[in-house]
Design a protein around this motif. Structure first.
Motif, PDB file in Angstrom:
ATOM      1  N   UNK A  50      -4.861  -0.026  -2.706  1.00  0.00           N
ATOM      2  CA  UNK A  50      -5.560  -1.123  -2.906  1.00  0.00           C
ATOM      3  C   UNK A  50      -6.203  -2.265  -3.910  1.00  0.00           C
ATOM      4  N   UNK A  51      -5.502  -2.829  -4.592  1.00  0.00           N
ATOM      5  CA  UNK A  51      -5.797  -4.135  -5.413  1.00  0.00           C
ATOM      6  C   UNK A  51      -5.739  -3.417  -6.708  1.00  0.00           C
ATOM      7  N   UNK A  52      -4.952  -2.037  -7.097  1.00  0.00           N
ATOM      8  CA  UNK A  52      -5.759  -1.920  -8.078  1.00  0.00           C
ATOM      9  C   UNK A  52      -4.360  -1.318  -9.129  1.00  0.00           C
ATOM     10  N   UNK A  53      -5.045  -1.044 -10.363  1.00  0.00           N
ATOM     11  CA  UNK A  53      -3.972  -0.552 -11.308  1.00  0.00           C
ATOM     12  C   UNK A  53      -3.249   0.910 -10.915  1.00  0.00           C
ATOM     13  N   UNK A  54      -3.619   1.321 -10.721  1.00  0.00           N
ATOM     14  CA  UNK A  54      -3.201   3.007 -10.996  1.00  0.00           C
ATOM     15  C   UNK A  54      -3.090   4.007  -9.748  1.00  0.00           C
ATOM     16  N   UNK A  55      -2.329   4.918  -9.949  1.00  0.00           N
ATOM     17  CA  UNK A  55      -2.651   6.177  -8.850  1.00  0.00           C
ATOM     18  C   UNK A  55      -2.435   6.895  -9.194  1.00  0.00           C
ATOM     19  N   UNK A  56      -3.614   8.119  -8.369  1.00  0.00           N
ATOM     20  CA  UNK A  56      -3.217   9.672  -8.981  1.00  0.00           C
ATOM     21  C   UNK A  56      -2.730  10.081  -7.935  1.00  0.00           C
ATOM     22  N   UNK A 344      -7.885   0.045   3.962  1.00  0.00           N
ATOM     23  CA  UNK A 344      -7.261  -1.367   3.208  1.00  0.00           C
ATOM     24  C   UNK A 344      -6.034  -1.709   2.749  1.00  0.00           C
ATOM     25  N   UNK A 345      -5.051   0.310   2.482  1.00  0.00           N
ATOM     26  CA  UNK A 345      -4.207   0.005   2.390  1.00  0.00           C
ATOM     27  C   UNK A 345      -3.258   1.551   2.808  1.00  0.00           C
ATOM     28  N   UNK A 346      -2.738   0.986   4.488  1.00  0.00           N
ATOM     29  CA  UNK A 346      -3.030   1.963   4.682  1.00  0.00           C
ATOM     30  C   UNK A 346      -1.487   3.022   4.675  1.00  0.00           C
ATOM     31  N   UNK A 347      -0.510   2.653   4.039  1.00  0.00           N
ATOM     32  CA  UNK A 347       0.949   3.265   3.003  1.00  0.00           C
ATOM     33  C   UNK A 347       1.322   3.171   1.722  1.00  0.00           C
ATOM     34  N   UNK A 348       1.548   3.836   1.382  1.00  0.00           N
ATOM     35  CA  UNK A 348       1.635   3.853   0.037  1.00  0.00           C
ATOM     36  C   UNK A 348       2.911   3.375  -0.165  1.00  0.00           C
ATOM     37  N   UNK A 349       4.283   3.246   0.505  1.00  0.00           N
ATOM     38  CA  UNK A 349       5.499   3.138   0.468  1.00  0.00           C
ATOM     39  C   UNK A 349       5.888   3.813  -1.157  1.00  0.00           C
ATOM     40  N   UNK A 350       6.019   4.369  -1.322  1.00  0.00           N
ATOM     41  CA  UNK A 350       6.806   5.113  -2.185  1.00  0.00           C
ATOM     42  C   UNK A 350       8.381   5.753  -1.844  1.00  0.00           C
ATOM     43  N   UNK A 351       9.496   5.650  -2.885  1.00  0.00           N
ATOM     44  CA  UNK A 351      11.171   5.746  -2.221  1.00  0.00           C
ATOM     45  C   UNK A 351      11.208   7.070  -2.960  1.00  0.00           C
TER      46      UNK A 351
END
Length: 500
Positions: A50-56, A344-351
């Motif tokens: 989402x153009x942010x700077x953190x993840x919960x 607006x960001x339908x996938x996180x893309x964690x690996x």
């Protein structure tokens, strides 16, 4: 009510919650005698959504439920035995199926808690054990973590936008009809963790023990000859929950009819929901109309405290614009589509990447995707009650004693072009993010399951994150660096590979 997908996948612990290549690789390792060689893989993400700077972080409890029951049953083995290759031969050999059918998990797992605030390239899970088992849990881990963390983060941003000038406005999740999961359970769960106060999804509300919230639909109003009759009928049946939808035909008349219905029934009007048109304009008009009606009425107690509820494709930007910019006097925000779909960001893309194999650190070297070698952890520095910066370090590097750094720690900032570094001093308050969940397949603690406690933990963490990092647009990037010892290992491995 039972959610069949959750029962079949989560509760039964089926290892078939994986990609096919996890099984074909496991078979190849088994045939080659490598299945029980030890490796460590870690899950992380490279870019905040989402153009942010953190993840919960979210999803741990449900992932742990699957782990608790993990194991191949007879139906799983039968299904795998019937799979064929293109040439018609069995995809899996009998000796491999015999090997896996009685296996128990032998993994050691470290993880961040749900509600933890995490940042790019930091490990959120670290998994060690037999190589075939480490890979077998990748798909489930990423499926649960990526989706729930994404939506929890979206909800947290909406909750932040809903609070202006110290006024906290409840955020309701109304998204089950637009969700992309059968039943919408995970989206509701993650939304609540992130800061939603209730949901319209009754099955999920019952399943998770969270408040069920809702108003009415246009279809109810259209089933009556006129709007006023519909309002009166609904109010008589819903005393204490009389929030009326006022924009079916003419919003101005709808607002007036809601007040009129309260007067004619003698039932208190709890609120009005506006779901279309210029939301800011109509909220302001609603307040004007209420004030005008107060001048005409001897008893204003039936409508003067009516709350205003905004809906209609809300996201954090629309909420911020309504409340902070246009000063629309809404009391409650109801978000659906753009919340549960992370629009607006339908996938996180964690690996999930291999970090160590048979005791040796491993590294992937690719443009923009170079990994951090070895099994790692994260140390978070806290100053004056706020998160000051994170240090990714070797998992066995005990740099904290009694909640403070026991030595000076030099950290190389990730993403810097000039090897920028900072030194944190001995005695600084600090804590480790990854905690041990499982050792050799045995749980050493049970993750929190009470969503209200998880939600509060997330809120407390967000309160410790400086407001500059929570801005919706152009947020300040939180500082994450590599401990000098780990940085040197990474650089040595890069040089070794480049010199081949």
């Amino acid at each position: 009510m039972t959610n069949n997908i959750r029962e079949n996948v989560i509760a039964t612990g089926t290892p078939l919650f994986c990609d096919l290549y996890h099984l074909t690789m496991a078979q190849a390792w088994f045939i080659d005698g490598k299945a029980n060689e030890t490796k460590t893989s870690e899950a992380f993400f490279r870019k905040c959504p989402f153009g942010g700077s953190y993840l919960m972080a979210a999803g741990l409890y449900e992932f742990s439920q699957w782990l608790e029951n993990w194991g191949f049953n007879e139906d799983d083995i039968k299904y795998l035995s019937e799979l064929k290759n293109i040439d018609g031969n069995p995809k899996f050999k009998k000796e491999f199926l015999d090997f896996i059918k009685n296996q128990k998990l032998q993994l050691t797992i470290k993880t961040v808690k749900e509600g933890e605030i995490v940042f790019p390239n930091e490990p959120v899970y670290s998994i060690t054990g037999p190589c075939w088992q480490v890979d077998m849990i990748e798909a489930a881990l990423l499926n649960v973590f990526n989706s729930q963390s994404l939506i929890a983060t979206k909800a947290s941003r909406m909750a932040i936008a809903s609070e202006v000038d110290g006024v906290k406005r409840p955020l309701l999740e109304f998204g089950v009809r637009r969700g992309q999961e059968l039943g919408g359970f995970s989206a509701t769960r993650a939304s609540f963790i992130g800061g939603a106060t209730g949901t319209s999804n009754v099955a999920a509300a019952k399943h998770y023990g969270i408040p069920a919230s809702g108003t009415m639909a246009h279809s109810f109003i259209m089933s009556y000859e006129n709007e006023l009759d519909a309002f009166k009928a609904y109010m008589k049946a819903s005393v204490g929950n009389t929030i009326l939808l006022v924009d079916t035909y003419d919003t101005r008349e709808g607002i007036k009819n809601a007040i009129r219905a309260a007067k004619e029934t003698g039932i208190k009007l709890m609120g009005m929901r506006i779901d279309s048109g210029d939301l800011a304009y109509w909220a302001i008009e609603a307040k004007k109309i209420i004030e005008e009606e107060k001048l005409k009425s001897d008893d204003t107690s039936l409508f003067e405290d009516a709350k205003l509820v905004a809906s209609n494709d809300l996201d954090e930007y629309a909420i911020e614009n309504l409340i902070a910019v246009q000063k629309a006097p809404y009391d409650i925000m109801a978000a659906g589509t753009k919340l549960v779909t992370a629009y607006d960001t339908p996938a996180l893309g964690g690996v999930f990447k291999t970090k160590k194999y048979n005791g040796e650190p491993k590294i992937k070297i690719a443009e923009g995707k170079t990994t951090i070698p070895g099994d790692t952890n994260v140390v978070r520095i806290i100053r004056n009650g706020k998160f000051e910066g994170d240090i990714i370090c070797k998992a066995d590097d005990d740099m904290i004693t009694d909640g403070v750094l026991n030595r000076n720690v030099t950290s190389y900032k990730l993403g810097s072009q000039n090897n920028a570094r900072i030194t944190f001093n001995k005695g600084e308050e600090a804590r480790v993010l990854l905690e041990t969940l499982m050792i050799d397949g045995e749980f050493v603690y049970t993750p929190e399951n009470d969503l209200k406690i998880i939600q509060q933990y997330g809120k407390e963490n967000l309160d410790k994150l400086d407001n500059s990092h929570k801005r919706l647009s152009n947020p300040h990037i939180y500082g994450v660096g590599l401990d000098a010892n780990l940085y040197n290992i990474q650089q040595d491995l890069i040089k070794a590979h480049n010199g081949r």
